[in-house]
Design a protein around this motif. Sequence first.
Motif, PDB file in Angstrom:
ATOM      1  N   GLY A  40     -28.499  -5.749   9.297  1.00  0.00           N
ATOM      2  CA  GLY A  40     -27.714  -6.602   8.416  1.00  0.00           C
ATOM      3  C   GLY A  40     -27.431  -7.951   9.044  1.00  0.00           C
ATOM      4  N   THR A  41     -26.942  -8.874   8.211  1.00  0.00           N
ATOM      5  CA  THR A  41     -26.573 -10.196   8.724  1.00  0.00           C
ATOM      6  C   THR A  41     -25.053 -10.310   8.861  1.00  0.00           C
ATOM      7  N   ASP A  42     -24.372  -9.208   8.647  1.00  0.00           N
ATOM      8  CA  ASP A  42     -22.914  -9.212   8.766  1.00  0.00           C
ATOM      9  C   ASP A  42     -22.519  -8.750  10.180  1.00  0.00           C
ATOM     10  N   PRO A  43     -21.974  -9.678  10.987  1.00  0.00           N
ATOM     11  CA  PRO A  43     -21.705  -9.332  12.386  1.00  0.00           C
ATOM     12  C   PRO A  43     -20.520  -8.380  12.576  1.00  0.00           C
ATOM     13  N   SER A  44     -19.792  -8.087  11.484  1.00  0.00           N
ATOM     14  CA  SER A  44     -18.610  -7.238  11.670  1.00  0.00           C
ATOM     15  C   SER A  44     -18.995  -5.820  12.117  1.00  0.00           C
ATOM     16  N   VAL A  45     -20.276  -5.441  11.983  1.00  0.00           N
ATOM     17  CA  VAL A  45     -20.697  -4.106  12.478  1.00  0.00           C
ATOM     18  C   VAL A  45     -20.477  -3.983  13.988  1.00  0.00           C
ATOM     19  N   ILE A  46     -20.454  -5.128  14.660  1.00  0.00           N
ATOM     20  CA  ILE A  46     -20.302  -5.124  16.123  1.00  0.00           C
ATOM     21  C   ILE A  46     -19.005  -4.408  16.525  1.00  0.00           C
ATOM     22  N   ARG A  47     -17.991  -4.537  15.681  1.00  0.00           N
ATOM     23  CA  ARG A  47     -16.694  -3.902  15.984  1.00  0.00           C
ATOM     24  C   ARG A  47     -16.816  -2.379  16.071  1.00  0.00           C
TER      25      ARG A  47
END
Length: 420
Positions: free
Chosen positions: A67-74
């Motif tokens: 995905g291009t949503d960096p919130s997965v990093i959390r």
Amino acid sequence: MRTDLVVVGLGYVGLPLARRAHEAGLTVLGYDVSDAVVAGLDAGRSHVGDVSDEQLAAMRAAGFRAGTDPSVIRRADTVVICVPTGLSARRRPELGAVEAASRTVAAHLRTGTLVVLESTSHPGTTDDVVRPTLERTSGLRVGEDIHLGYSPERIDPGNKEFGLPNTPKVVSGCTPLCAKHAVAFYSRFVDTVVVSRGTREAEMAKLLENTYRFVNIALVDEVALLCDHMGIDVWDVLHCAATKPFGFEPFTPGAGVGGHCIPVDPHYLAAKADAEGFPLTLVPAAQGVLDRMPRHVVNRAAALLGETTGRSLRGARVLLLGVTYKPDVADVRETPAIPLARGLRAEGAELVYHDPYIPEFAVDGAVISRAASLTEALNDVDVAILLQGHACYDTSMVGRAGCPVLDTRGKVAGARTALL
Ligand SMILES: NC(=O)c1ccc[n+]([C@@H]2O[C@H](COP(=O)([O-])OP(=O)(O)OC[C@H]3O[C@@H](n4cnc5c(N)ncnc54)[C@H](O)[C@@H]3O)[C@@H](O)[C@H]2O)c1
């Protein structure tokens, strides 16, 4: 929901890493800034030769998503950064992607996460570039709240014998505790983990490995130039020298070096050495030799054409056989076929290429026409240049071609074949 691993940058390094971790039973997610990369993976299409569509499908079935949503990093216990480290037009290191990825990771970091940089870069990048960015933005301390390490990727695209699990993995940490976490992570899916003293040693080891290849390829290239001048068969020289069972590692000459590592990494080393006031002599010298090779190949092709047909390159049809940067890999990044094509065009040659791995090949925006049939192409051109010895090329058939052949790989025997 937590995930074992988030890979940041899903290219030639990141995607195979995600696949291997998935195979070992880790839960994996991917983050990339490129809409095109994510859309392709979402549609089940792998853009990396070392990961098949079937393997990608298995990863997706187990929950892998790009995905291009960096919130997965959390959600990650471990984040591995595999973003590009290229060169500017003046061959200076460009760390923009590492800096940007570090800022993104920092903005979504939580306590206890292990962050590992895998991108190739000069010694000090993890400690002096990534670490301050992570700490400043997240307010978390490396070695206390989060862990940070460096582990160079040694992937050799297309290598059937050595892949991620059975290639020893050099692993390091900014502190002994960081190293311990990094070792524990990689030990889950790599057979042998080699712990370096610190991140700088691991970063330097990677640059040494690739600079060693760069300098040695330039050495055999220069010997090939001398052999040509002296009328000596360089391939026979190499064959003889390689029979020494110790102290000699064979490298082969060619039109140049390609790919994302060998032409790039030595310049990270040289730039760092310059910044340290300790300029290197071997890297610029080797680059000087490598820069001469495309011109040498053009000159050899012109000489062969002149000897066999009395013609010059102007208006001649020239076939490039194999335009990838290495055999049996669908990758033209930094391929020596590009400067060679420029040189041949500058002489007025008309270009055709044949490569089973590359459906379309353009140089400086101008598409080179593709020959569908090798046999027909060999009878339809004025001269052929074997640039890449793909396994599917029947070299004895190439040697019997209707046209003269310039063989830059030392593989073709034929009455009208000339060597590099
Ligand atoms: N290709 C190899 O064989 C190889 C081998 C060893 C080491 N390396 C090193 O590994 C690193 C990655 O190389 P690669 O060949 O995988 O590159 P690549 O270009 O194939 O993939 C990098 C990916 O990172 C993405 N990206 C760029 N900026 C980003 C950001 N800020 N956040 C998230 N994603 C971002 C890009 O869209 C791309 O998909 C480089 O430092 C390279 O030198 C490559």
